[in-house]
Structures are given as C-alpha cells and as structure tokens.
Design an enzyme around this catalytic site. Structure first.
Site, mmCIF file in Angstrom:
data_model
loop_
_atom_site.group_PDB
_atom_site.id
_atom_site.type_symbol
_atom_site.label_atom_id
_atom_site.label_comp_id
_atom_site.label_asym_id
_atom_site.label_seq_id
_atom_site.Cartn_x
_atom_site.Cartn_y
_atom_site.Cartn_z
ATOM 1 N N GLY A 1 -5.881 1.441 -9.019
ATOM 2 C CA GLY A 1 -5.578 1.080 -7.629
ATOM 3 C C GLY A 1 -5.716 2.209 -6.632
ATOM 4 N N GLU A 2 -5.477 3.475 -7.052
ATOM 5 C CA GLU A 2 -5.556 4.608 -6.129
ATOM 6 C C GLU A 2 -6.951 5.222 -6.109
ATOM 7 O OE1 GLU A 2 -2.942 4.784 -4.440
ATOM 8 O OE2 GLU A 2 -1.150 4.525 -5.658
ATOM 9 N N PHE B 1 0.815 -1.226 0.000
ATOM 10 C CA PHE B 1 0.000 0.000 0.000
ATOM 11 C C PHE B 1 0.841 1.266 0.000
ATOM 12 C CE2 PHE B 1 -2.163 -3.311 2.559
ATOM 13 C CZ PHE B 1 -3.147 -3.655 1.649
ATOM 14 N N GLY C 1 0.192 -7.409 -4.908
ATOM 15 C CA GLY C 1 -1.071 -8.071 -4.635
ATOM 16 C C GLY C 1 -2.162 -7.762 -5.622
ATOM 17 N N LYS D 1 -6.385 4.017 -17.448
ATOM 18 C CA LYS D 1 -6.077 5.181 -16.613
ATOM 19 C C LYS D 1 -5.436 4.802 -15.287
ATOM 20 C CE LYS D 1 -9.551 8.576 -18.013
ATOM 21 N NZ LYS D 1 -10.485 9.572 -17.450
ATOM 22 N N GLY D 2 -5.548 3.577 -14.882
ATOM 23 C CA GLY D 2 -5.076 3.192 -13.553
ATOM 24 C C GLY D 2 -6.236 3.163 -12.588
ATOM 25 N N ARG E 1 -10.033 1.791 -19.924
ATOM 26 C CA ARG E 1 -10.225 0.394 -20.303
ATOM 27 C C ARG E 1 -9.886 -0.518 -19.132
ATOM 28 N NH1 ARG E 1 -6.264 -2.522 -24.584
ATOM 29 N NH2 ARG E 1 -7.463 -4.413 -25.070
ATOM 30 N N ILE E 2 -10.751 -1.456 -18.854
ATOM 31 C CA ILE E 2 -10.530 -2.418 -17.772
ATOM 32 C C ILE E 2 -9.969 -3.701 -18.386
ATOM 33 C CG2 ILE E 2 -11.584 -3.739 -15.910
ATOM 34 C CD1 ILE E 2 -11.466 -0.708 -15.431
#
Length: 729
Positions: A695-696, A231, A458, A692-693, A619-620
């Site tokens: 995780g945040e 994290f 992770g 675009k990202g 896009r996923i």
C-alpha cells in the site's frame, strides 16, 4: 504436512464485502444511531495564536433543543498525558485559554438535532487577545539539535568529486481528503465507553483515548468495521474524538460528532511541507562518491512529528560517504501525521530528481546511472537485503513502457503545441511487521469464522485474509468469514505502514494451519474415518474435504468428521510475533515508476499520458486488490506532483483552500492509461507468508517520475511540488 492447494490466493476475486458497500448496507462510523443519540458541533478558533478573553454562549444556550455548550470555562479537567506517536503533549481540548493554531476547538455545542447544533454553534461569540502566528516553514527557525546520520566523510568527498550538484527541493503540505469525513459516536454505559469511530487501529484508539480520559483501555470499546478511506489520518487520536466522549459524559446521552470538510484541514493531521537541500558528488562514470542531505520539516509547537524522510537517501544507492540532518521547525499549526508513503514519498522526490539531474549532466541514461550504483548490501545497516529485485523492476518496466523510445535530449519530441517527455524514478519502503493474533473457528457445518482487531480503510483486508484462510483451511471463500474492526477482538496490527498483510496474514496462516492439523489428526486417529492410519503429511484439504494427496477418492468432509466425533467446532488462536528485535536482513519493498507527460508549450499545463509501475513487493495474495492499490497510488502521485497544495494565509494561519473546490485532487479526466506489474517472488525471510506490503511503496517515486518526465519534455528542472504552469513558462 503437504502444502495446501492454492485456489484463492493469487486469484482475481471480487471483494467479499463489495455488495454491502455499494448497496449502502455497510455501516460507517457516523451511520450509527444508538437510542437517544444527540449531535455535537465544534466551534473553531478564528485566530492562529493568542488567548481567549471571553466566550458568550447565552444566545446558543437559548436555542430550543440545545443541551449544553462546553468550553474551557466549564469542561471537566483531563489528566495530564504525554504523547507517544508523535512525542510531546497532544492537544487536550478545553483545558486552558491558549490558542495554538487557527481552527483549534474552543467550544462544542450539543443539541437534539444536527441543524440545531450547527445554528447554535454559529451564535457562540469568542473574543481573543490575538498574536501573529508563525506558519511559514521558509521563514521560521529549527528547534533543538537536528537528527543526524553519517558514514564516511561526505564534505571532503563532495569537495573532491569530479561532478558535484547542489540542489534545494520543496514539497507542499498535503491533506488526505478521504471520502469519509472524520467522525464518531460516543456512548457511555456507566464507566464504560463505546466509540463507533473511524479508526485504522481500534486498539490503538482505545489506548489513546484511555490516556486522554484517564481510564483503563479495557473499559473503552472501539468499533470500526468499515472506513471510507483514510490514507493515514485515522490512525491517531485527534481532539474531536476526546470532545465527543466528554460531551457524551456531560449530557448523559450518546453523542454523534462529524467534522466538516473544512474542519478536516485543521482537525486532523496532514503530510508536512519540506525543504530539502541535497548535494551529490560522483566521478565521470557516474559512480556516486558522496551525498549530503539537509531536511527541514514543519511540525506543531506542542508535538514533534517525525517520519523517515531521509531513509531513501542513505540506502537506495551505493554511496560510501553520506551526511544527513533532519531539522524540526515548530510552527503555530496543528500536528502533522502520516500520509500514504510517509517520509519515503517526500524523501524520494529530491533523491530521484537529483539522480535524474546527475544522469543528464553525465550524459547517461537514468536507468544506467541507477544500475551503476546498485548496492550489494544495505550500506546504512551493513545488513544483506532479504530480497532486492530492483534491477528486474527496471528491466521489466523499461520493456513494458517502451523506454527505448525516450529521446535523451530535452524538448526534442513535439506533437503540435504539446511537448512530450518520459521520466522514471525508483522507490523504496520499509517492510514493517507487528505482533498479531487471529482466532480461527471451524464449525461443524463446514464454515469458518476468523476474528482479529485489525482494520480496512479500503484496501480490502477482509478479502485478502479470506483468500489466505480459504486455502489454508481448504474451503471455498464463500464458507469463510473474516471479522475485523473491533477492539475487543484478538489484538492485531492496525491498517497502516503496509504491515497488515504481513502481520495479520501471518497470524491467519498460523491459526488456520493449526485448525487444519487438528482436523487431520482427528481423522487419522478415528477408526471409522477413511483416513484412519494415514500419515498426516500425506493429507490435504480441498473444497472442505480431507483426502490423501495421491488418492483423492480416499477422504471425507469436515462436516462428516466433526459430526461423527460429536464436535461442534475446532478452534485455535493464530499468532505472529512480528519483526525480531535483532534483524539479520534489511527488509524493503521496491518500485520503478515510468511516466510519459505532455506539456502545453504555450500554457505550461502538464498532462500525464500514461504510467507503468513495477513492484518488488513479495508474494501477491490478491491481484485485483493489488491493482486497486497501485492504480490508486499512481492517481495520488499525480495529485502530489501536479495538483495538491494546502495554502495558508500566514497573516493569521487560516487555510484558504480548505475545501474540495480549491484544494485540487485528480479527477477522472486527469487519470491516463495506468499499468501495474508485480515481480514474482516471495520474501520468507520477512514473514511466514512471503509478503512485503504494497500500500505504501506504490506511491513512492510517482511524483519524481512525473517531474523527470516534465524535464525531458521541456528542459525545465522541477524542484518544487506541485508543478505549476508558471514554473514552465
């Protein structure tokens, strides 16, 4: 060339390394045991500020199996080093007798077994000339000039606004508390150093260690294929890593060093505490006229940690007049670091809470207020947005959550002793991209190996990259291997800042496209190939077989093509240049988070009942991994909102809840019904693969959504995190 069929990208596939992880075959940093490995245990300072007046190591050194005790009295001199991220002088262990924070390493014991090292460390006696440390953000003064931003005249616009709100928000310090403790194994081979290290960026770790030790980065080999959560706190080079390397060189044996759970609270960084003063001014119809932001953040005295806490307040809503100041407050603490949603998560709490408060003041629906202040462009940079689908996030989220059932009047819905409320908040996070390279090799047996020095803490990097590569090469996923977590692999973006998929993924796409084109050109030019003479633009690859797109029967496999041409393999280096220096667009991902809470009217206990998050993240690539990210972030946001707080005894700087019994994190009983939705759409202005990202952004806005729901339930306005029962009684 024809677009490749997409079979793996967008599919809910399991992780490629899942079996290795759940069966214990995946080796984490402290699982490595090179021949001759010995153990190191750090002795921590028991005062928060002062100087060491004496160290008695005789009892420790007398223990059978103890190899050496190292302190400032006998440690090798390290070269002077300037920090980069953050600026300042990083703590170099054992270089002087000064104590800068409680828990600072003052010695390390190296012994044949862990138990011996632990016992001997308890026998080291340290005396101090102690001083009173300054550890309270509220009682300390900022240092230097603030970092500022301004447009228009915020003070004049606030004074003349029809509606003005002045608020102060506070957020507690948070610690990461990943499952895997911070640890490493250090081994010297002559002048070369190998580190099996918990690292989100192996090449950055090699670079940081090279500065700390005064040696070329190419002489440091960092290995970290598996990370048990981080994290953000496994990005920087912390003192314990330098200590392990010093100890290994001194005893001429490989050294294993792992921090205890308690030591994590002062051995690595944390999300800093903030005080954030915010003023909003608007007309009676809810159009924002001005905002003023004054943030104070804790940092250490020896380094200055900086994060983008003010960005949401300057670009999320159309506001002609904005004034901002960010003030660093140096304290006698160890240096903070980035924690999931860094800066933006802390900044979203005051901004989104204030917007909810303004909506209530004006009698407007919170979504309607936000819609009335949607900007056409990024007013902080005067650049157009690459994409901004926040309106759609609001619409889809409101529908899926059942927002129309929300009662605007606080405290108007009750179920027995429980007060029920709904709240929402927006979120934003920068779309980062970095230069990356990935080597791609297609072997004659029809399998592919990709390698890049990125990491996976992770989120499933190896899986998503394998999905992307499988489609680009036209192979089944089982025929593709993606190798990461090694500083000697091609340089690539680390695993932080939501940049991994955009950066490394773009280099994967580029490398695989190059190899696929090589194979097509080989086939087209081969007189014995069924594809001889075919226009390369008409050829696609599916299931490892090249064929004419409109005539699938005409084609051949990679294996046959390479064997006939006596080729053992095809290979290429994929590359991505990263974000351009001169931006033509403003790049962000967006979120709208909806929460329903129940608050016990008698006890003040808050329970989150359900949440819906809607995301504009481009896009996923992997829906299953995306859900893992989003639901995990909602869980983390529940912790940030209701549970997590690092408590310091300001008398000596001791962290009093440095354990998982007293530092509370959500458990299964705290996690309600959670749902994540992704708005369809790519952002090819951001990067070649349109992502675009994620995780945040999935954490940003969760805490204020919960706080706003608590207000709707109780009528109590929340301006401090975590939300405590006493604030609601």
């Amino acid at each position: 060339m024809s677009p490749q069929p997409q079979a793996a990208v967008g599919a809910a596939v399991p992780r490629v390394d899942a079996r290795l992880r759940v069966t214990g075959q995946a080796k984490y940093a402290a699982d490595h045991n090179p021949d001759g490995v010995v153990h190191a245990v750090i002795v921590d300072s028991s005062v928060g500020r002062g100087r060491i007046t004496g160290i008695d190591t005789r009892a420790a050194e007398a223990q059978k199996g103890v190899l050496k005790v190292i302190s400032h009295l006998n440690a090798p001199e390290l070269p002077p080093v300037e920090g980069q991220f953050p600026p300042g002088k990083p703590l170099q262990p054992f270089q002087d007798d000064r104590i800068r924070f409680f828990g600072q390493p003052v010695a390390v014991v190296v012994a044949a077994t862990l138990e011996t090292a632990q016992h001997a460390a308890s026998l080291v006696k340290v005396s101090y000339d102690a001083q009173h440390p300054a550890t309270d953000l509220a009682a300390a003064d900022p240092a230097g000039e603030p970092e500022t931003y301004a447009r228009g005249d915020a003070d004049e616009a606030l004074d003349s606004a029809a509606v003005r709100l002045d608020m102060t928000y506070r957020t507690a310090r948070n610690h990461h508390n990943a499952m895997e403790l911070a640890g490493l194994v250090a081994r010297w081979d002559g002048d070369k150093l190998t580190l099996w290290e918990k690292s989100q960026a192996t090449q950055y770790t090699a670079f940081g260690m090279s500065g700390a030790l005064g040696m070329p980065p190419d002489d440091i080999h960092v290995i970290s294929p598996y990370i048990g959560g981080a994290f953000g706190n496994a990005f920087s080079v912390w003192p314990h890593s330098v200590i392990a390397a010093i100890a290994a060189r001194e005893v001429k044996r490989p050294v294993k060093l792992t921090l205890t759970r308690r030591q994590l609270y002062f051995g690595v960084g944390y999300r800093p505490a903030y005080e954030y003063e915010l003023s909003l001014g608007s007309n009676r119809r809810g159009r924002l006229a001005a905002s003023a932001h004054d943030a104070r953040a804790e940092t250490s005295r020896y380094e200055t940690h900086i994060e983008d806490v003010l960005v949401p307040g300057r670009m999320l809503y159309s506001t002609p007049n904005v004034r901002q100041a960010y003030r660093h407050v140096p304290l006698d603490v160890n240096t903070p670091t980035w924690m999931r949603g860094p800066g933006y998560s802390s900044g979203a709490f005051p901004v989104e809470s204030a917007m909810d408060e303004l909506a209530h003041e004006l009698g407007l629906d919170p979504i309607e207020l936000r819609l009335r202040n949607e900007p056409a462009d990024d007013e902080s940079t005067n650049l157009p947005f690459s994409t901004r689908r926040l309106r759609e996030c609001y619409r889809v989220g409101a529908r899926e959550f059942g927002w129309q059932r929300r009662r605007p009047k606080p405290r108007s819905r009750r179920e027995g002793d429980w007060l029920i409320g709904m709240g929402m908040a927006a979120g934003v996070y920068d779309t980062l991209r970095s230069e990356s390279r990935t080597s791609v090799r297609l072997d004659a047996d029809g399998t592919a190996l990709l390698q890049a020095a990125t990491a996976d803490m992770g989120a499933g990097t190896a899986t998503s990259m394998t999905q992307l590569a499988a489609d680009a090469l036209g192979l089944p996923m089982r025929r593709v291997t993606f190798r990461l977590g090694d500083s000697r692999l091609p340089p690539a973006a680390g695993h932080f800042g939501s940049q991994t998929m955009a950066s490394v993924g773009s280099s994967v796409q580029d490398g695989c496209d190059k190899v696929r084109r090589q194979a097509i050109e080989l086939a087209v030019g081969d007189e014995e190939s069924p594809l001889h003479g075919v226009d390369p633009a008409d050829i696609v690859v599916r299931g490892g077989r090249l064929h004419v797109k409109v005539d699938p029967a005409r084609g051949e496999t990679y294996q046959r093509l390479l064997a006939r041409n006596n080729r053992t393999h095809l290979e290429a280096m994929g590359s991505y240049a990263g974000a351009p220096e001169s931006a033509r667009f403003s790049f962000y991902a967006y979120a709208a988070t909806f929460a329903e809470v129940a608050v016990d009217a008698r006890l003040g206990l808050v329970r989150v009942r359900r949440m819906v998050g809607v995301y504009d993240a481009g896009r996923i690539i992997s829906p299953r991994l995306a859900d893992s990210q989003a639901l995990g972030a909602m869980t983390g946001g529940i912790g940030q909102a209701l549970l997590e707080q690092t408590v310091t005894d300001h008398r000596d700087g001791r962290i009093v809840n440095a354990n998982l019994a007293d530092y509370l994190v959500p458990t299964h009983a705290d996690i309600p019904e959670l749902k994540a939705i992704y708005i369809e759409g790519e952002d090819f202005e951001a990067d070649p693969i349109g992502v675009k990202g994620l995780g945040e952004i999935v954490l940003v806005g969760v805490a204020p959504a919960i706080a706003n729901a608590v207000f709707n339930a109780t009528g109590r306005r929340i301006r401090e995190l975590p939300i405590k029962p006493e604030a609601l009684l």
